[in-house]
Motif scaffolding. Structure first.
Motif, PDB file in Angstrom:
ATOM      1  N   VAL A 146       0.911  -1.252  -0.003  1.00  0.00           N
ATOM      2  CA  VAL A 146       0.057   0.041  -0.023  1.00  0.00           C
ATOM      3  C   VAL A 146       0.928   1.292  -0.096  1.00  0.00           C
ATOM      4  N   SER A 147       0.646   2.024  -0.892  1.00  0.00           N
ATOM      5  CA  SER A 147       1.294   3.269  -0.953  1.00  0.00           C
ATOM      6  C   SER A 147       0.607   4.354  -1.393  1.00  0.00           C
ATOM      7  N   SER A 148       0.916   5.752  -1.161  1.00  0.00           N
ATOM      8  CA  SER A 148      -0.022   6.987  -1.654  1.00  0.00           C
ATOM      9  C   SER A 148       0.852   7.398  -2.818  1.00  0.00           C
ATOM     10  N   ASN A 149       2.151   6.991  -3.077  1.00  0.00           N
ATOM     11  CA  ASN A 149       2.475   7.216  -4.349  1.00  0.00           C
ATOM     12  C   ASN A 149       2.229   6.510  -5.535  1.00  0.00           C
ATOM     13  N   GLY A 150       1.740   7.091  -6.476  1.00  0.00           N
ATOM     14  CA  GLY A 150       1.154   6.103  -7.528  1.00  0.00           C
ATOM     15  C   GLY A 150       2.269   5.390  -8.326  1.00  0.00           C
ATOM     16  N   TRP A 151       3.411   6.222  -8.363  1.00  0.00           N
ATOM     17  CA  TRP A 151       4.684   5.408  -8.943  1.00  0.00           C
ATOM     18  C   TRP A 151       5.140   4.209  -8.456  1.00  0.00           C
ATOM     19  N   ASP A 152       5.149   4.357  -6.949  1.00  0.00           N
ATOM     20  CA  ASP A 152       5.525   3.237  -5.898  1.00  0.00           C
ATOM     21  C   ASP A 152       4.600   1.940  -6.094  1.00  0.00           C
ATOM     22  N   ALA A 153       3.138   2.255  -5.862  1.00  0.00           N
ATOM     23  CA  ALA A 153       2.427   1.258  -6.263  1.00  0.00           C
ATOM     24  C   ALA A 153       2.460   0.509  -7.281  1.00  0.00           C
ATOM     25  N   PRO A 179      -4.397  11.672 -11.473  1.00  0.00           N
ATOM     26  CA  PRO A 179      -4.169  10.746 -12.743  1.00  0.00           C
ATOM     27  C   PRO A 179      -3.351   9.162 -12.136  1.00  0.00           C
ATOM     28  N   VAL A 180      -3.645   8.419 -12.896  1.00  0.00           N
ATOM     29  CA  VAL A 180      -2.669   7.085 -13.063  1.00  0.00           C
ATOM     30  C   VAL A 180      -1.567   7.349 -13.780  1.00  0.00           C
ATOM     31  N   ASP A 181      -0.389   6.992 -13.066  1.00  0.00           N
ATOM     32  CA  ASP A 181       1.040   7.164 -13.724  1.00  0.00           C
ATOM     33  C   ASP A 181       0.863   6.482 -14.976  1.00  0.00           C
ATOM     34  N   ARG A 182       1.616   6.748 -16.078  1.00  0.00           N
ATOM     35  CA  ARG A 182       1.734   5.933 -17.397  1.00  0.00           C
ATOM     36  C   ARG A 182       2.915   5.016 -17.243  1.00  0.00           C
ATOM     37  N   LEU A 183       3.091   4.095 -16.498  1.00  0.00           N
ATOM     38  CA  LEU A 183       4.114   3.240 -16.373  1.00  0.00           C
ATOM     39  C   LEU A 183       3.744   1.570 -16.767  1.00  0.00           C
ATOM     40  N   PRO A 184       4.888   0.766 -16.695  1.00  0.00           N
ATOM     41  CA  PRO A 184       4.482  -0.412 -17.319  1.00  0.00           C
ATOM     42  C   PRO A 184       3.377  -1.445 -16.577  1.00  0.00           C
ATOM     43  N   ALA A 185       3.273  -1.077 -15.367  1.00  0.00           N
ATOM     44  CA  ALA A 185       2.162  -1.534 -14.588  1.00  0.00           C
ATOM     45  C   ALA A 185       1.235  -0.604 -13.890  1.00  0.00           C
ATOM     46  N   THR A 193      -5.787  -1.588  -7.232  1.00  0.00           N
ATOM     47  CA  THR A 193      -6.808  -0.897  -6.570  1.00  0.00           C
ATOM     48  C   THR A 193      -6.355   0.517  -6.120  1.00  0.00           C
ATOM     49  N   ILE A 194      -7.258   1.529  -6.426  1.00  0.00           N
ATOM     50  CA  ILE A 194      -7.248   2.726  -6.166  1.00  0.00           C
ATOM     51  C   ILE A 194      -8.157   3.224  -5.030  1.00  0.00           C
ATOM     52  N   LEU A 195      -7.883   3.716  -3.836  1.00  0.00           N
ATOM     53  CA  LEU A 195      -8.641   4.126  -2.715  1.00  0.00           C
ATOM     54  C   LEU A 195      -8.367   5.661  -2.456  1.00  0.00           C
ATOM     55  N   THR A 196      -9.440   6.174  -1.737  1.00  0.00           N
ATOM     56  CA  THR A 196      -9.268   7.610  -1.344  1.00  0.00           C
ATOM     57  C   THR A 196      -8.648   7.547   0.275  1.00  0.00           C
ATOM     58  N   ASP A 197      -8.653   6.616   0.850  1.00  0.00           N
ATOM     59  CA  ASP A 197      -7.743   6.596   2.226  1.00  0.00           C
ATOM     60  C   ASP A 197      -7.438   5.019   2.669  1.00  0.00           C
ATOM     61  N   LEU A 198      -7.327   4.874   3.874  1.00  0.00           N
ATOM     62  CA  LEU A 198      -6.785   3.586   4.281  1.00  0.00           C
ATOM     63  C   LEU A 198      -7.858   2.804   4.699  1.00  0.00           C
ATOM     64  N   THR A 199      -9.255   3.177   4.992  1.00  0.00           N
ATOM     65  CA  THR A 199     -10.167   2.474   5.756  1.00  0.00           C
ATOM     66  C   THR A 199     -10.504   1.205   5.258  1.00  0.00           C
ATOM     67  N   GLY A 200     -10.580   0.961   3.666  1.00  0.00           N
ATOM     68  CA  GLY A 200     -10.832  -0.144   2.944  1.00  0.00           C
ATOM     69  C   GLY A 200      -9.616  -1.176   3.047  1.00  0.00           C
ATOM     70  N   ILE A 201      -8.654  -0.949   3.428  1.00  0.00           N
ATOM     71  CA  ILE A 201      -7.466  -1.734   3.491  1.00  0.00           C
ATOM     72  C   ILE A 201      -7.574  -3.337   4.158  1.00  0.00           C
ATOM     73  N   PRO A 202      -8.323  -3.508   5.340  1.00  0.00           N
ATOM     74  CA  PRO A 202      -8.621  -4.667   5.865  1.00  0.00           C
ATOM     75  C   PRO A 202      -9.732  -5.552   4.929  1.00  0.00           C
ATOM     76  N   ALA A 203     -10.659  -4.811   4.361  1.00  0.00           N
ATOM     77  CA  ALA A 203     -11.376  -5.527   3.330  1.00  0.00           C
ATOM     78  C   ALA A 203     -10.778  -6.011   2.518  1.00  0.00           C
ATOM     79  N   LEU A 204      -9.920  -5.256   1.992  1.00  0.00           N
ATOM     80  CA  LEU A 204      -9.067  -5.666   0.506  1.00  0.00           C
ATOM     81  C   LEU A 204      -8.178  -6.756   0.734  1.00  0.00           C
ATOM     82  N   ALA A 205      -7.621  -7.021   2.084  1.00  0.00           N
ATOM     83  CA  ALA A 205      -6.861  -8.016   2.570  1.00  0.00           C
ATOM     84  C   ALA A 205      -7.453  -9.003   2.869  1.00  0.00           C
ATOM     85  N   GLY A 206      -8.882  -8.970   2.783  1.00  0.00           N
ATOM     86  CA  GLY A 206      -9.688 -10.192   3.330  1.00  0.00           C
ATOM     87  C   GLY A 206     -10.063 -10.629   4.742  1.00  0.00           C
ATOM     88  N   VAL A 207     -10.040  -9.237   5.442  1.00  0.00           N
ATOM     89  CA  VAL A 207     -10.153  -9.294   6.861  1.00  0.00           C
ATOM     90  C   VAL A 207     -11.658  -9.187   7.152  1.00  0.00           C
TER      91      VAL A 207
END
Length: 228
Positions: free
Chosen positions: A178-185, A204-210, A214-228
């Motif tokens: 999980v990162s707030s940097n689009g290039w890092d993600a 906007p989404v960075d124009r990179l090879p990958a 998932t794109i989120l606006t904050d971290l509250t959805g991370i547990p659900a994304l991880a299957g918790v």
């Protein structure tokens, strides 16, 4: 494969990198910063990242605290605020006490309560990360803080992402990064991690090879994304 390990970038993801400039601007002795702090914070962060990339390409690694100071000096000069040594020192002091985003403690606790590994993977030096974690009071919900100092090069070099598998012994597809940097993600997705980009600014989404999975606006959805 289920997610077994959740790994987070630190600055801008768990910790609010604008907090230092914002808090300094609230102090009466730094009135020059009262309206300029958003611009200063943006310049500081932009140069901090660009200096890390340039040093990686040039093969001139230094610790992230040196990069952070160099970036601040550029930002202060750009904003016409480089004549106040007390302001510089206050900003640097506050960077060791960055505030975590409000949803961070509960989010990390949910992951730990579910039995997942949790860690930071950051450009930050070990001392910087330890100070930020202690200041935010989240040490009890993190298994480790992994720093690029172990490999002597900044993200997005693959050797940085290798640190996760070395530490936790998990395959790449069991890691949610999980990162707030689009290039890092994007780089982590290219490496083979599952990825979430916390895009608080609506960029906007960075124009990179990958691209991030998932794109989120904050971290509250991370547990659900991880299957918790």
């Amino acid at each position: 494969m289920p997610v077994t390990t959740c790994v987070f970038d630190a600055y801008g993801t768990l910790f609010d990198v604008a907090a230092a400039a914002r808090q300094a601007a609230e102090q009466p002795e730094f009135t020059a910063l009262s309206t300029a702090w958003p611009q200063l914070a943006e310049h500081w962060r932009t140069k901090q990242l660009s200096y890390s990339w340039l040093r990686a390409v040039m093969g001139t690694y230094v610790d992230f605290w040196t990069v952070t100071q160099d970036a601040l000096d550029w930002a202060l000069e750009k904003c016409g605020l480089d004549g106040d040594p007390a302001l510089r020192q206050r900003l640097l002091d506050l960077y060791w006490e960055l505030q975590a985003y409000s949803e961070v403690p509960a989010m990390l606790k949910a992951l730990k309560d579910a039995g997942l590994n949790t860690a930071i993977l950051s450009n930050g030096s070990p001392a910087m990360l330890e100070a930020a974690v202690q200041s935010a009071g989240i040490g009890d919900v993190l298994d480790d803080c992994l720093s690029v100092e172990a490999v002597g090069i900044f993200k997005p070099d693959a050797r940085v992402y290798d640190l996760v598998g070395t530490r936790f012994g998990c395959p790449r597809d069991e890691v949610l990064f999980v990162s707030s940097n689009g290039w890092d993600a994007a780089a982590a997705a290219h490496y083979g991690f599952r990825t979430a980009w916390v895009n608080r600014a609506g960029d906007p989404v960075d124009r990179l090879p990958a691209k991030p999975d998932t794109i989120l606006t904050d971290l509250t959805g991370i547990p659900a994304l991880a299957g918790v």
